[in-house]
Design a protein around this motif. Structure first.
Motif, PDB file in Angstrom:
ATOM      1  N   GLY A  17      25.936 -13.671  40.351  1.00  0.00           N
ATOM      2  CA  GLY A  17      25.806 -14.698  41.395  1.00  0.00           C
ATOM      3  C   GLY A  17      26.831 -14.489  42.500  1.00  0.00           C
ATOM      4  N   PHE A  18      28.026 -14.068  42.131  1.00  0.00           N
ATOM      5  CA  PHE A  18      29.080 -13.763  43.099  1.00  0.00           C
ATOM      6  C   PHE A  18      28.626 -12.627  44.020  1.00  0.00           C
ATOM      7  N   LYS A  19      28.042 -11.581  43.451  1.00  0.00           N
ATOM      8  CA  LYS A  19      27.548 -10.457  44.256  1.00  0.00           C
ATOM      9  C   LYS A  19      26.451 -10.907  45.228  1.00  0.00           C
ATOM     10  N   ARG A  20      25.541 -11.795  44.750  1.00  0.00           N
ATOM     11  CA  ARG A  20      24.482 -12.313  45.630  1.00  0.00           C
ATOM     12  C   ARG A  20      25.101 -13.125  46.771  1.00  0.00           C
ATOM     13  N   ASN A  21      26.116 -13.925  46.446  1.00  0.00           N
ATOM     14  CA  ASN A  21      26.792 -14.717  47.474  1.00  0.00           C
ATOM     15  C   ASN A  21      27.483 -13.822  48.509  1.00  0.00           C
ATOM     16  N   ILE A  22      28.063 -12.727  48.061  1.00  0.00           N
ATOM     17  CA  ILE A  22      28.692 -11.784  48.993  1.00  0.00           C
ATOM     18  C   ILE A  22      27.645 -11.239  49.955  1.00  0.00           C
ATOM     19  N   ARG A  23      26.523 -10.773  49.410  1.00  0.00           N
ATOM     20  CA  ARG A  23      25.462 -10.203  50.253  1.00  0.00           C
ATOM     21  C   ARG A  23      24.959 -11.232  51.265  1.00  0.00           C
ATOM     22  N   SER A  24      24.713 -12.439  50.789  1.00  0.00           N
ATOM     23  CA  SER A  24      24.225 -13.491  51.681  1.00  0.00           C
ATOM     24  C   SER A  24      25.250 -13.808  52.771  1.00  0.00           C
ATOM     25  N   SER A  25      26.497 -13.932  52.395  1.00  0.00           N
ATOM     26  CA  SER A  25      27.536 -14.274  53.373  1.00  0.00           C
ATOM     27  C   SER A  25      27.754 -13.135  54.369  1.00  0.00           C
ATOM     28  N   MET A  26      27.695 -11.890  53.908  1.00  0.00           N
ATOM     29  CA  MET A  26      27.901 -10.754  54.814  1.00  0.00           C
ATOM     30  C   MET A  26      26.779 -10.648  55.848  1.00  0.00           C
ATOM     31  N   GLN A  27      25.610 -11.207  55.526  1.00  0.00           N
ATOM     32  CA  GLN A  27      24.487 -11.220  56.464  1.00  0.00           C
ATOM     33  C   GLN A  27      24.558 -12.419  57.404  1.00  0.00           C
ATOM     34  N   GLY A  28      25.607 -13.235  57.258  1.00  0.00           N
ATOM     35  CA  GLY A  28      25.755 -14.419  58.106  1.00  0.00           C
ATOM     36  C   GLY A  28      25.091 -15.649  57.532  1.00  0.00           C
TER      37      GLY A  28
ATOM     38  N   GLU B  26      36.383 -21.630  45.111  1.00  0.00           N
ATOM     39  CA  GLU B  26      34.964 -21.584  44.749  1.00  0.00           C
ATOM     40  C   GLU B  26      34.502 -20.136  44.554  1.00  0.00           C
ATOM     41  N   ALA B  27      34.920 -19.242  45.444  1.00  0.00           N
ATOM     42  CA  ALA B  27      34.550 -17.836  45.305  1.00  0.00           C
ATOM     43  C   ALA B  27      35.176 -17.252  44.040  1.00  0.00           C
ATOM     44  N   ALA B  28      36.418 -17.622  43.746  1.00  0.00           N
ATOM     45  CA  ALA B  28      37.084 -17.135  42.536  1.00  0.00           C
ATOM     46  C   ALA B  28      36.369 -17.635  41.287  1.00  0.00           C
ATOM     47  N   GLU B  29      35.934 -18.883  41.323  1.00  0.00           N
ATOM     48  CA  GLU B  29      35.195 -19.447  40.188  1.00  0.00           C
ATOM     49  C   GLU B  29      33.881 -18.702  39.984  1.00  0.00           C
ATOM     50  N   ASP B  30      33.179 -18.421  41.083  1.00  0.00           N
ATOM     51  CA  ASP B  30      31.936 -17.651  40.995  1.00  0.00           C
ATOM     52  C   ASP B  30      32.192 -16.268  40.404  1.00  0.00           C
ATOM     53  N   LEU B  31      33.265 -15.613  40.842  1.00  0.00           N
ATOM     54  CA  LEU B  31      33.600 -14.277  40.345  1.00  0.00           C
ATOM     55  C   LEU B  31      33.887 -14.322  38.846  1.00  0.00           C
ATOM     56  N   ARG B  32      34.640 -15.325  38.411  1.00  0.00           N
ATOM     57  CA  ARG B  32      34.998 -15.444  36.988  1.00  0.00           C
ATOM     58  C   ARG B  32      33.811 -15.791  36.097  1.00  0.00           C
TER      59      ARG B  32
END
Length: 190
Positions: free
Chosen positions: A166-177, A155-161
């Motif tokens: 959106g992938f960058k937003r997901n990274i930020r959200s996930s890194m914040q817990g 799923e993360a790979a699909e978002d990146l591709r």
């Protein structure tokens, strides 16, 4: 006759135990060599006032074959995060790669939610000439340049591709817990 039989059995047991002991010692010597090189590199960076973004940490300094590696990227999409990996060095090291697992649940195309890591030098491209520093820099590299073509988290790979922003937003959200795709991630911000 019984005494001879007993002596022969003791010799066989001693011979069987000897190679294992030497393998452990060889692995420990190699790990100590790799880490002493790393410490020298770290000292050079400190003297130049540079940030150490790769750190080896031991819970038990007597056990050189089990330790943690902390990666803190200072650039890229994962900048500001602190990622902890558990290293278990097999007795057959350096002929076999270390076992590496991420200790946090993170959103990354090359690391699944169980902490398994997809890094080619930990699998088919491992060679005894590679050292622990090679693995550490390989791990740092997947934070600087995530690879969507060989994913563990599809799923993360699909978002990146398909949607890099959106992938960058997901990274930020996930890194914040936060939650990403109904999955709760660990807070990893420094």
């Amino acid at each position: 006759m019984l005494k001879i039989w007993s002596m022969k059995k003791q010799q066989q047991e001693a011979a069987a135990a000897a190679p294992t002991k030497s393998k452990v010692q060889a692995a420990q010597l190699r790990v100590q060599h790799d880490l002493s090189r790393r410490e020298k590199d770290d000292e050079d960076k400190k003297n130049k006032g540079m940030h150490l973004n790769i750190q080896f940490e031991y819970e038990d300094v007597e056990n050189a074959l089990h330790f943690d590696l902390v990666i803190e990227p200072d650039e890229g999409m994962y900048k500001g995060g602190s990622f902890r990996f558990q290293f278990d060095i097999p007795e057959t090291f350096p002929f076999d790669p270390p076992k590496v697992k991420c200790k946090q649940k993170i959103y990354h195309p090359n690391i699944d939610i169980q902490g398994n890591v997809c890094l080619n030098i930990l699998r088919e491209e491992w060679k005894p000439v590679l050292d622990l520093n090679s693995v550490a820099f390989g791990l740092l590299h997947i934070f600087l340049e995530p690879n969507a073509s060989d994913p563990l988290n599809k799923e993360a790979a699909e978002d990146l591709r398909l949607n890099r922003e959106g992938f960058k937003r997901n990274i930020r959200s996930s890194m914040q817990g936060g939650l990403v795709r109904n999955e709760q991630y660990d807070r990893v911000l420094r």
